[in-house]
Design a protein around this motif. Structure first.
Motif, PDB file in Angstrom:
ATOM      1  N   SER A  69       0.760  -1.155   0.071  1.00 49.71           N
ATOM      2  CA  SER A  69      -0.122   0.079   0.026  1.00 49.71           C
ATOM      3  C   SER A  69       0.797   1.211  -0.028  1.00 49.71           C
ATOM      4  CB  SER A  69      -0.842  -0.152   1.174  1.00 49.71           C
ATOM      5  OG  SER A  69      -0.256  -0.201   2.229  1.00 49.71           O
ATOM      6  N   TRP A  70       1.909   1.062  -0.491  1.00 46.65           N
ATOM      7  CA  TRP A  70       3.131   2.303  -0.465  1.00 46.65           C
ATOM      8  C   TRP A  70       2.625   3.285  -1.555  1.00 46.65           C
ATOM      9  CZ3 TRP A  70       6.918   4.171  -3.784  1.00 46.65           C
ATOM     10  CH2 TRP A  70       8.000   4.915  -3.164  1.00 46.65           C
ATOM     11  N   SER A  71       3.134   4.619  -1.219  1.00 45.55           N
ATOM     12  CA  SER A  71       2.927   5.557  -2.451  1.00 45.55           C
ATOM     13  C   SER A  71       4.414   6.572  -2.108  1.00 45.55           C
ATOM     14  CB  SER A  71       1.656   6.455  -2.283  1.00 45.55           C
ATOM     15  OG  SER A  71       1.762   7.526  -1.329  1.00 45.55           O
ATOM     16  N   GLY A  72       4.810   6.998  -3.278  1.00 43.03           N
ATOM     17  CA  GLY A  72       5.850   7.932  -3.284  1.00 43.03           C
ATOM     18  C   GLY A  72       6.570   8.150  -4.646  1.00 43.03           C
ATOM     19  N   ARG A  73       7.777   8.482  -4.509  1.00 46.63           N
ATOM     20  CA  ARG A  73       8.275   8.938  -5.976  1.00 46.63           C
ATOM     21  C   ARG A  73       9.757   8.427  -6.127  1.00 46.63           C
ATOM     22  NH1 ARG A  73       7.407  15.232  -5.724  1.00 46.63           N
ATOM     23  NH2 ARG A  73       5.448  14.498  -6.283  1.00 46.63           N
ATOM     24  N   LEU A 114      10.426  12.777 -12.660  1.00 44.52           N
ATOM     25  CA  LEU A 114       9.950  11.837 -11.541  1.00 44.52           C
ATOM     26  C   LEU A 114       9.150  10.771 -11.974  1.00 44.52           C
ATOM     27  CD1 LEU A 114       8.314  14.661  -9.317  1.00 44.52           C
ATOM     28  CD2 LEU A 114      10.493  13.563  -8.912  1.00 44.52           C
ATOM     29  N   VAL A 115       9.385   9.357 -11.289  1.00 48.40           N
ATOM     30  CA  VAL A 115       8.331   8.539 -11.520  1.00 48.40           C
ATOM     31  C   VAL A 115       7.339   8.556 -10.165  1.00 48.40           C
ATOM     32  CG1 VAL A 115       7.945   6.060 -11.071  1.00 48.40           C
ATOM     33  CG2 VAL A 115       9.660   7.043 -12.969  1.00 48.40           C
ATOM     34  N   GLU A 116       6.302   8.667 -10.337  1.00 46.95           N
ATOM     35  CA  GLU A 116       5.223   8.760  -9.051  1.00 46.95           C
ATOM     36  C   GLU A 116       4.357   7.524  -9.088  1.00 46.95           C
ATOM     37  OE1 GLU A 116       4.380  13.390  -8.941  1.00 46.95           O
ATOM     38  OE2 GLU A 116       3.649  12.555 -10.506  1.00 46.95           O
ATOM     39  N   VAL A 117       4.437   6.745  -7.851  1.00 43.51           N
ATOM     40  CA  VAL A 117       3.726   5.632  -7.751  1.00 43.51           C
ATOM     41  C   VAL A 117       2.552   5.657  -6.527  1.00 43.51           C
ATOM     42  CG1 VAL A 117       3.764   3.140  -7.379  1.00 43.51           C
ATOM     43  CG2 VAL A 117       5.421   4.241  -8.663  1.00 43.51           C
ATOM     44  N   THR A 118       1.485   5.250  -6.694  1.00 45.39           N
ATOM     45  CA  THR A 118       0.556   4.898  -5.548  1.00 45.39           C
ATOM     46  C   THR A 118      -0.199   3.586  -5.685  1.00 45.39           C
ATOM     47  OG1 THR A 118      -0.071   7.118  -5.634  1.00 45.39           O
ATOM     48  CG2 THR A 118      -1.599   5.627  -4.341  1.00 45.39           C
ATOM     49  N   LEU A 119       0.567   2.526  -4.835  1.00 46.19           N
ATOM     50  CA  LEU A 119      -0.041   1.235  -4.966  1.00 46.19           C
ATOM     51  C   LEU A 119      -1.347   1.093  -4.269  1.00 46.19           C
ATOM     52  CD1 LEU A 119       3.448  -0.519  -4.034  1.00 46.19           C
ATOM     53  CD2 LEU A 119       2.491   0.067  -6.167  1.00 46.19           C
ATOM     54  N   GLY A 120      -2.134   0.192  -4.764  1.00 44.12           N
ATOM     55  CA  GLY A 120      -3.362  -0.161  -4.636  1.00 44.12           C
ATOM     56  C   GLY A 120      -3.757  -1.360  -3.767  1.00 44.12           C
ATOM     57  N   GLY A 121      -2.672  -1.968  -2.828  1.00 43.95           N
ATOM     58  CA  GLY A 121      -2.723  -2.991  -1.935  1.00 43.95           C
ATOM     59  C   GLY A 121      -2.806  -4.365  -2.651  1.00 43.95           C
ATOM     60  N   GLY A 122      -2.535  -4.585  -4.069  1.00 40.97           N
ATOM     61  CA  GLY A 122      -2.466  -5.824  -4.530  1.00 40.97           C
ATOM     62  C   GLY A 122      -3.898  -6.096  -5.171  1.00 40.97           C
ATOM     63  N   SER A 124      -6.587  -3.654  -5.828  1.00 42.99           N
ATOM     64  CA  SER A 124      -7.136  -2.670  -6.444  1.00 42.99           C
ATOM     65  C   SER A 124      -5.973  -1.963  -7.544  1.00 42.99           C
ATOM     66  CB  SER A 124      -7.854  -1.597  -5.617  1.00 42.99           C
ATOM     67  OG  SER A 124      -7.253  -1.300  -4.389  1.00 42.99           O
ATOM     68  N   ASN A 125      -6.459  -0.751  -8.172  1.00 41.19           N
ATOM     69  CA  ASN A 125      -5.208  -0.168  -9.007  1.00 41.19           C
ATOM     70  C   ASN A 125      -4.285   0.462  -8.556  1.00 41.19           C
ATOM     71  OD1 ASN A 125      -6.328  -0.678 -11.682  1.00 41.19           O
ATOM     72  ND2 ASN A 125      -7.903   0.917 -11.606  1.00 41.19           N
ATOM     73  N   ASP A 126      -3.239   0.271  -8.967  1.00 38.49           N
ATOM     74  CA  ASP A 126      -1.830   0.982  -8.744  1.00 38.49           C
ATOM     75  C   ASP A 126      -2.153   1.949  -9.670  1.00 38.49           C
ATOM     76  OD1 ASP A 126      -1.095  -1.149  -7.019  1.00 38.49           O
ATOM     77  OD2 ASP A 126       0.372  -1.978  -8.555  1.00 38.49           O
ATOM     78  N   TYR A 127      -1.710   3.344  -9.200  1.00 40.04           N
ATOM     79  CA  TYR A 127      -1.605   4.436 -10.326  1.00 40.04           C
ATOM     80  C   TYR A 127       0.008   4.725 -10.243  1.00 40.04           C
ATOM     81  CZ  TYR A 127      -6.601   4.831  -9.551  1.00 40.04           C
ATOM     82  OH  TYR A 127      -7.904   4.771  -9.710  1.00 40.04           O
ATOM     83  N   TYR A 128       0.465   4.852 -11.437  1.00 46.68           N
ATOM     84  CA  TYR A 128       1.776   5.453 -11.919  1.00 46.68           C
ATOM     85  C   TYR A 128       2.038   6.381 -12.914  1.00 46.68           C
ATOM     86  CZ  TYR A 128       1.609   1.766 -15.362  1.00 46.68           C
ATOM     87  OH  TYR A 128       0.888   0.741 -16.055  1.00 46.68           O
ATOM     88  N   ASP A 129       2.921   7.403 -12.843  1.00 47.66           N
ATOM     89  CA  ASP A 129       3.326   7.908 -14.033  1.00 47.66           C
ATOM     90  C   ASP A 129       4.693   8.578 -13.981  1.00 47.66           C
ATOM     91  OD1 ASP A 129       3.457  10.857 -12.691  1.00 47.66           O
ATOM     92  OD2 ASP A 129       1.712   9.766 -11.552  1.00 47.66           O
ATOM     93  N   VAL A 130       5.126   8.987 -15.276  1.00 47.01           N
ATOM     94  CA  VAL A 130       6.147   9.908 -15.315  1.00 47.01           C
ATOM     95  C   VAL A 130       5.908  11.531 -15.438  1.00 47.01           C
ATOM     96  CG1 VAL A 130       8.360  10.420 -16.746  1.00 47.01           C
ATOM     97  CG2 VAL A 130       7.479   8.059 -16.406  1.00 47.01           C
ATOM     98  N   SER A 131       6.617  12.235 -14.468  1.00 44.63           N
ATOM     99  CA  SER A 131       6.232  13.380 -14.280  1.00 44.63           C
ATOM    100  C   SER A 131       7.353  14.677 -14.863  1.00 44.63           C
ATOM    101  CB  SER A 131       5.809  13.958 -13.013  1.00 44.63           C
ATOM    102  OG  SER A 131       5.508  15.155 -13.059  1.00 44.63           O
ATOM    103  N   LEU A 132       6.899  15.432 -15.647  1.00 43.09           N
ATOM    104  CA  LEU A 132       7.966  16.435 -15.851  1.00 43.09           C
ATOM    105  C   LEU A 132       7.572  17.786 -15.485  1.00 43.09           C
ATOM    106  CD1 LEU A 132       8.578  15.340 -19.856  1.00 43.09           C
ATOM    107  CD2 LEU A 132       9.799  14.796 -17.889  1.00 43.09           C
TER     108      LEU A 132
END
Ligand code: NAG
Ligand code: NAG
Ligand code: NAG
Length: 245
Positions: A69-73, A114-122, A124-132
């Motif tokens: 359930s981690w989130s970060g960059r 940046l790579v940004e990630v919000t995990l969904g706990g296995g 539900s959806n993980d959300y991830y992106d590359v940000s400029l």
């Protein structure tokens, strides 16, 4: 009886511990022709990863695991060295200003891809992106592995340091371009930062500067409200983060 209750409690704790052992793996790979010093920063409510900064030599990979359930960059620092006089560790780009390799709760000094990630706990959806949104310093991709759903790789593979508009360039002491600022950081104007009167998706659109980023890296966030084409989802994946994909 009391010792049996204790045993049951202990078994219960081990089971909870077992769920905590249920982790997501991030594999970091350096395909650049120069070393990268990775930085990791956890969101406010999730724990720090086992490493908050580490050296990733050319052609090597390192695995880090995180709770489900981690989130970060994540980001990559370049041109790093310890100052011969002070011993303080410092980087030409994306420095986290701790004076050491560990970033220890500090984010990168922009510009930084940046790579940004919000995990969904296995489940539900993980959300991830590359940000400029905080600019560009090194090409990055993030690729989901073994997940389910619309799991796609997203990246900024182009080297925007070579195509950076003149007024956004950041150079090292020898004039080499080491980063490309966002228009928000370069000019600090609300229309580029999507703040004040421009603080909503309907009032803050792309600028001629963010369009340079979007053309070079179509799947990356080029400004704050660039959500439609820049956020990706996947369920229960592991991830490969590659520098210079
Ligand atoms: C790991 O997570 C999955 C899905 O959330 C769950 O089905 C499984 O039982 C968990 N395994 C352990 C050892 O906790
Ligand atoms: C300039 O500095 C950068 C970063 O420290 C280094 O990667 C590059 O090789 C240097 N270029 C020249 C021409 O010395
Ligand atoms: C963006 O537009 C401004 C104002 O019209 C102009 O000064 C600037 O050079 C343009 N920048 C780019 C990268 O097109």
């Amino acid at each position: 009886m009391e010792s049996r209750a204790l045993l049951l409690l202990l078994i219960g704790l081990v089971m909870i511990g077992g769920i905590n052992c249920n982790t997501t793996t991030f594999e970091f790979t350096n395909n650049c022709q120069h070393p990268v010093w990775v930085g990791t920063l956890s969101g406010a409510v999730t724990p720090a990863l086992e490493q908050t900064g580490f050296h990733l030599p050319v052609g090597t990979s390192v695995d880090l695991s995180s709770p489900h359930s981690w989130s970060g960059r994540f980001w990559g620092r370049t041109g790093c060295a310890a100052n011969p006089d002070t011993g303080k560790f410092c980087c030409d780009s994306a420095d986290c200003a701790t004076g050491s390799v560990a970033c220890d709760g500090h984010g990168p000094t922009p510009p930084a891809t940046l790579v940004e990630v919000t995990l969904g706990g296995g489940t539900s959806n993980d959300y991830y992106d590359v940000s400029l949104v905080d600019g560009f310093n090194v090409p990055i991709s993030i690729e989901p592995v073994d997940g389910t759903g619309d799991c796609r790789v997203t990246a900024c593979s182009a080297n925007l340091n070579t195509d950076c508009p003149t007024d956004l360039k950041v150079t090292a002491s020898n004039d080499t371009v080491v980063g490309c600022k966002s228009a928000c950081d370069a000019f600090e104007e609300p229309r580029f930062c999507c703040t004040g009167d421009y603080g909503s998706p309907s009032t803050c659109g792309p600028s001629n500067y963010s369009q340079v980023f979007k053309e070079a890296c179509p799947s990356a966030y080029s400004y704050a409200y660039d959500d439609a084409s820049s956020v990706f989802t996947c369920v229960g994946a592991s991830y490969i983060v590659t520098f210079c994909p």
